[in-house]
Design a protein around this motif. Sequence first.
Motif, mmCIF file in Angstrom:
data_model
loop_
_atom_site.group_PDB
_atom_site.id
_atom_site.type_symbol
_atom_site.label_atom_id
_atom_site.label_comp_id
_atom_site.label_asym_id
_atom_site.label_seq_id
_atom_site.Cartn_x
_atom_site.Cartn_y
_atom_site.Cartn_z
ATOM 1 N N ALA A 21 2.447 -3.014 0.729
ATOM 2 C CA ALA A 21 2.593 -3.525 -0.639
ATOM 3 C C ALA A 21 1.295 -3.366 -1.414
ATOM 4 O O ALA A 21 1.297 -2.970 -2.593
ATOM 5 C CB ALA A 21 3.024 -4.994 -0.608
ATOM 6 N N TYR A 22 0.168 -3.656 -0.769
ATOM 7 C CA TYR A 22 -1.127 -3.528 -1.442
ATOM 8 C C TYR A 22 -1.407 -2.065 -1.792
ATOM 9 O O TYR A 22 -1.883 -1.754 -2.891
ATOM 10 C CB TYR A 22 -2.232 -4.064 -0.533
ATOM 11 C CG TYR A 22 -3.621 -3.900 -1.111
ATOM 12 C CD1 TYR A 22 -4.103 -4.773 -2.092
ATOM 13 C CD2 TYR A 22 -4.449 -2.863 -0.691
ATOM 14 C CE1 TYR A 22 -5.366 -4.614 -2.632
ATOM 15 C CE2 TYR A 22 -5.710 -2.688 -1.224
ATOM 16 C CZ TYR A 22 -6.170 -3.579 -2.187
ATOM 17 O OH TYR A 22 -7.413 -3.412 -2.718
ATOM 18 N N ALA A 24 0.778 0.300 -2.368
ATOM 19 C CA ALA A 24 1.656 0.696 -3.472
ATOM 20 C C ALA A 24 1.158 0.126 -4.799
ATOM 21 O O ALA A 24 1.162 0.812 -5.828
ATOM 22 C CB ALA A 24 3.087 0.242 -3.195
ATOM 23 N N GLU A 25 0.740 -1.135 -4.785
ATOM 24 C CA GLU A 25 0.223 -1.751 -6.016
ATOM 25 C C GLU A 25 -1.035 -1.015 -6.495
ATOM 26 O O GLU A 25 -1.223 -0.799 -7.699
ATOM 27 C CB GLU A 25 -0.109 -3.223 -5.760
ATOM 28 C CG GLU A 25 1.099 -4.124 -5.569
ATOM 29 C CD GLU A 25 1.741 -4.503 -6.890
ATOM 30 O OE1 GLU A 25 1.177 -4.142 -7.941
ATOM 31 O OE2 GLU A 25 2.794 -5.133 -6.866
ATOM 32 N N PHE A 177 2.785 -10.925 -3.975
ATOM 33 C CA PHE A 177 3.113 -9.585 -4.439
ATOM 34 C C PHE A 177 4.219 -9.555 -5.478
ATOM 35 O O PHE A 177 4.539 -8.503 -6.004
ATOM 36 C CB PHE A 177 3.493 -8.681 -3.260
ATOM 37 C CG PHE A 177 2.300 -8.257 -2.458
ATOM 38 C CD1 PHE A 177 1.503 -7.228 -2.882
ATOM 39 C CD2 PHE A 177 1.965 -8.933 -1.299
ATOM 40 C CE1 PHE A 177 0.380 -6.855 -2.156
ATOM 41 C CE2 PHE A 177 0.848 -8.567 -0.565
ATOM 42 C CZ PHE A 177 0.056 -7.516 -0.998
ATOM 43 N N GLY A 190 4.730 -2.843 -5.333
ATOM 44 C CA GLY A 190 4.372 -3.227 -3.973
ATOM 45 C C GLY A 190 5.543 -3.800 -3.213
ATOM 46 O O GLY A 190 5.796 -3.442 -2.041
#
Length: 897
Positions: A21-22, A24-25, A177, A190
């Motif tokens: 997720a991190y 993707a963010e 997220f 994310g």
Amino acid sequence: MPFNILVAVCLGYVIVLFAVAYFAERRARQGRLKFLHSPVVYTLSLSIYCTAWTFYGAVGYAARSGLEFVTIYLGPTLVFIGWWWVLRKLVRIGRTQRVTSIADLISSRYGKSNTLGVIVTLMSVASATPYIALQLQSVTLSFGVFADHPPEFWALSGQTETALWIAAGLAVFTILFGTRNLDANERHHGVVMAIALEAVVKLVALVAVGVFIVWGVAGGVGDILARIDASPIAEWHLKPGRFAGLLFVSAAAILTLPRMFQVLVVENVDERHLTTASWAFPAYLMTMSLFVIPIAVVGLEMMPAGTNPDLFVLTLPLSQGQGKLALLAFLGGFSSATSMVIVAAIALATMVSNHIVTPLWLALRTGGVREPGDVRGLVLMSRRISIGAVLAMGYSYYHLSGGSEALAAIGLIAFVGASQVLPALLGGIFWRGATHVGATAGLLIGFAVWLYALFLPSVGESGWISASVMAQGPFGIGWLRPQALFGISGIDPLLHALFWSLLLNSLAFLIFSMVSFPPPMERLQGVAFVNVFDQSQGAQGWTKGRADPEDLLSMSQRILGTEEAQGFFQAQAAAQGKTGFLPDTTPDFIARLERHLAGSVGAATAHAMIAQLSGGASVSVQDLIAVAGETAEIKEYSAQLEAKSEELARTARALRDANDKLTELSVQKDAFLGQISHELRTPMTSIRAFSEILMEPDIPEEMRQKYGEIIHEEARRLTRLLDDLLDLSVLENRKVQLNVSVANLHDLISKAVTAAGSTRPERQFRIERDVAAEHMPVFTDTDRLLQVFINLISNARKYCDADLPRLRIEVRKRGRKVQVDFIDNGSGIPKKAQALIFEKFARLTDTASAGGAGLGLAICREIMTNLGGSIDYLPGQGGAAFRVTLPLRRAEDGAEG
């Protein structure tokens, strides 16, 4: 397997999800969205439909009810294959209206009625509660499988505490997220990427268990078919009514479940992705269902009597000594449950903040949207609290119901509740005659019947409906018994509630829509929704010129953030031919701004906030009739005329502004020449007069020295003025020689602050800086850049008229550029003067009081142009605000290096 190892594996898996997720963010913030916007990721995100119900519960459903479990997969498949055009229309409406949730879509369709948004929000929260409880129950039971070794004791002793810890952990992940920022598009890159990963995990896990059962336990396909034929499942008989009802409710769930609407419509970045999803998602569902019957048959055959069939996916591998396979299956079930809870919590929290918290905040503030306040912070905080509240409600339902119901039964309760939105949804996008009165009546009646006939009885004896009411009806009225309404008994409770709730819902929707007349805004929205493929985007329903652009900018900054709001206003001003100024509040601009704000706070709230500033919207009946009766030919001709009209209007506006500017500059030029004449004549007169005195032979030495110093000072003054004029000329002709070197931006700002300290040193003046953000190298002509900084700081010290003057210096890195903002807390520069502040003939203050010839900002503009950057005035910041934009490395320098 030791329980502590299982917990460690879960934590490790969650850490992997955090990392994904991190990552993707971070890519999204950098603008690297190609992979994140792929149809594969979009299709995999739709897999949140496959929750613990389909991972665990489908096997249990098959073991109890035979092929009836197929309805879970067949309903969505029919929608994606046969109702693809409905999905496409929903996605198109979502993109054109910038809806943030299913409640927002319903609210926007029916005249942006926030009352409808509140109703759909409350219904969605109530219907999602048992489904969230289902996920908590499934994960808790799967933990229990690993907690105790003997098969007959496969249940965790402390289930309540385990469910509480699971709910808390999911809340933390979702908040981290799902509410990191307030995205105008309301997309969570994310979270979507983490869900796509979980989709792969649960598919691989279920297929791995199925392959092991068919070829590891059974003797292959032939053997498994023989076992199926000999099992009780083969004796299943089709019940057409129940099968059709479950098929319908599963199909409706794809359109109406808040979490499905979130990934299907809100998270969609390209309408063309539906083309891939129309076949790929049914293929995914088919693969998930492929081994359900084999696992159920072998489980019934091999596991001890009384074993929970919902857990065959776990207990079968464990009984065969396949601990690693069971762990993979556990992670698959864990993924199925967590992904659903995360997206559902995000969707529901968005609905609560947009339709309940923010409108309530607006209603309670006496100053309205003009009153200062952090709307952005309020929305984010309300969403975080809402996520915790939603998960707390799911845990409470799990605790009250005792977790004794079969997983599939709990899921169907939620599906029936979510389907109550279907009449208002489909009627709204296909029938222009649908009204908010009809939608409200239908939703309330359908929701009340579902609540009374299905939801409350499902809580159990500890719920709010007593056994006497269930058996005899309230006050002894038999035809009002929750599961035998109107005296019709003997029907499956779920089908009974589905039939009466949707029937009464649809009738109320049709009848009240036909007897009520929608207001103008609702009729216009109805045309925009029903004819979404024919209409231009958005509703042009705002009265021109009532809102002040600075008020709109101030409100937008509190919702979208300073940078995004200013970027939007600058782009709109440029489109109007007013680069460098605030845009005119035309109907088109107001409509665009409303749609932009709707992406963050919802359509109804955005409409209400703008209405407070603009005095409301105005739509004529004639306009509505014209929109409704247009043919394709007339629309095309009208669009061409409108485009030409807008172009002419922009040209006329630009010419008018240019004429006004030239007129003002002509006046300023005369004043400037008079001022220059004065500035040149004064020192020359002094020099000549004192020179003549010095020519006297008998002048005392003291006076000679004094007059000499005066002549020297006046000569320096004259030289500075001439230097400024020559400097400006050289800069304008681009003949300046730049001495590019590397320097720390922090050091340059510090030098400028020190150098500008001589301007009105007697006056208390506070400068606020973020020192950490200033430390970055810049490749530029440091002397020239320092000249710009000194001028801006000196102007602030000289002209800021606040009682306690303060200058805020903010530094932001934006890609390969850096922005340095100088914002004081004074009254700022008047609107009519903002167009002239960078002109060389302009003076905004009295010459005598200010001193100098007023060339400072004109020189600053030319310096920044030569340095490959820019300097702009930022309106709407309270005081005077200037932004210096500078490339970290000039283009020719970058090419050389």
